[in-house]
Design an enzyme around this catalytic site. Structure first.
Site, short mmCIF file in Angstrom:
data_model
loop_
_atom_site.label_atom_id
_atom_site.label_comp_id
_atom_site.label_asym_id
_atom_site.label_seq_id
_atom_site.Cartn_x
_atom_site.Cartn_y
_atom_site.Cartn_z
N LYS A 203 0.86 -1.18 0.00
CA LYS A 203 0.00 0.00 0.00
C LYS A 203 0.90 1.23 0.00
O LYS A 203 1.57 1.52 0.98
CB LYS A 203 -0.92 0.01 1.21
N LYS A 255 -2.13 -1.80 -3.73
CA LYS A 255 -2.96 -0.60 -3.72
C LYS A 255 -2.05 0.61 -3.73
O LYS A 255 -1.12 0.66 -2.91
CB LYS A 255 -3.84 -0.61 -2.46
#
Length: 333
Positions: A203, A255
């Protein structure tokens, strides 16, 4: 050479002649079962509240969330990832609404499970950023820094409460070191061995999260650079991957999505667990804004981006277009 009759011997265009031909030989195609719908539910509202930076996305009331869950299930979408938006006055330094059995996310989990049962895989965001008055993903120390280990204790509590509310998959998104192992042990000790963990393995700290901050009424001051991954780094993702798998992750995620397709491909080539990509709020907003201005074909752009995730190795895609796109596919075929 041209003019010698045999040139060219190989003509790839033969397999592009008609839409049916192109569909027949397509190497990758998104399917409704690949899709997970992220959804926001807001405490204290009796109707959906539009998110201005994400046209078509709302902060749901409980009633509209139930309807959205039903529509997703009927379209063939596999999962629903829930984010809770508590009343502002209930936020505090340790994110108490996140571990309150009557916090908005837990109430929503119970409501969705009651509405759709096992027709959808019901998932919960296991993080503190939506429920803290400072907006960070963890507990702060005396100097205002995110305290990794104190945060892990809160994540363990939150995970158990979410599982007891009916979550079937938890998505620890805070990027704390050791979060998967701590949550796995807490779930198992509480008897929730069948609750799966979707690790936010990679992330990045990204400018593309901007519209999400509006969607969750974020209180964030500053940035998350001390715990989210630096966009300049790719090899570091493999270190995070090894740790999450060793700690018991059932699935892993990259992500944001489109800016990190190279990382997604690298992860997908190295694992035997399902791999997810999250097409985040800024990616969604860019397409919607350009389409609104007539700068691109909205439907084609959506399908092209989702196909890119599949081509890069994603088994699952979290996208705000999940239900709409699944409905298109059903109508088309």
């Amino acid at each position: 050479m041209p003019g010698q009759g045999a040139f060219p011997d190989v003509r790839p265009r033969r397999l592009r002649t008609t839409p049916a031909m192109r569909r027949m030989v397509a190497e990758h195609r998104p399917h409704p079962a690949d899709l997970i719908l992220p959804a926001f539910v807001r405490e204290g509202v009796d109707r959906p509240v539009p998110v201005s930076s994400m046209p078509g996305v709302v902060q749901h009331s409980l009633d509209s969330l139930r309807a959205a869950a039903t529509a997703a299930a009927e379209a063939g979408v596999s999962g629903l990832m829930l984010f809770g938006v508590p009343e502002e006055a209930k936020k505090d330094a340790v994110g108490s609404p996140g571990t309150d059995p009557d916090g908005i996310l837990q109430v929503a989990l119970r409501a969705v499970r009651a509405e759709v049962g096992d027709a959808l895989v019901v998932m919960a965001d296991t993080c503190l950023d939506e429920v803290t008055d400072h907006g960070h993903c963890g507990v702060l120390d005396a100097e205002g820094r995110v305290d990794n280990d104190a945060t892990l204790a809160r994540y363990a509590e939150m995970a158990v409460v979410q599982a007891e509310a009916g979550a079937q998959v938890l998505g620890p998104s805070g990027m704390m070191d050791g979060q998967i192992g701590v949550i796995r042990r807490a779930l198992d000790a509480a008897g929730h061995r069948d609750v799966a963990l979707l690790a936010y393995t990679v992330k990045y700290t990204s400018a593309f999260y901007g519209p999400f901050r509006e969607a969750v009424n974020s209180s964030l001051k500053g940035d998350r650079g001390t715990y989210q991954q630096d966009p300049a780094n790719g090899r570091e993702a493999l270190r995070e991957l090894a740790l999450d798998l060793a700690e018991g992750a059932d699935m892993v995620m990259v992500k944001p999505g489109l800016p990190y397709l190279d990382v997604l491909r690298t992860i997908a080539d190295r694992v035997t667990v399902p791999v997810a990509a999250y097409q985040i709020s800024g990616e969604y907003a860019m397409v919607e804004a350009a389409a609104e201005r007539g700068w691109l074909d909205r439907e084609r752009a959506i399908e092209e981006t989702l196909t890119a995730f599949k081509r890069a190795g994603a088994d699952l895609v979290l996208t705000y277009w999940a239900t709409e796109f699944a409905q298109w596919l059903r109508a088309r075929f």
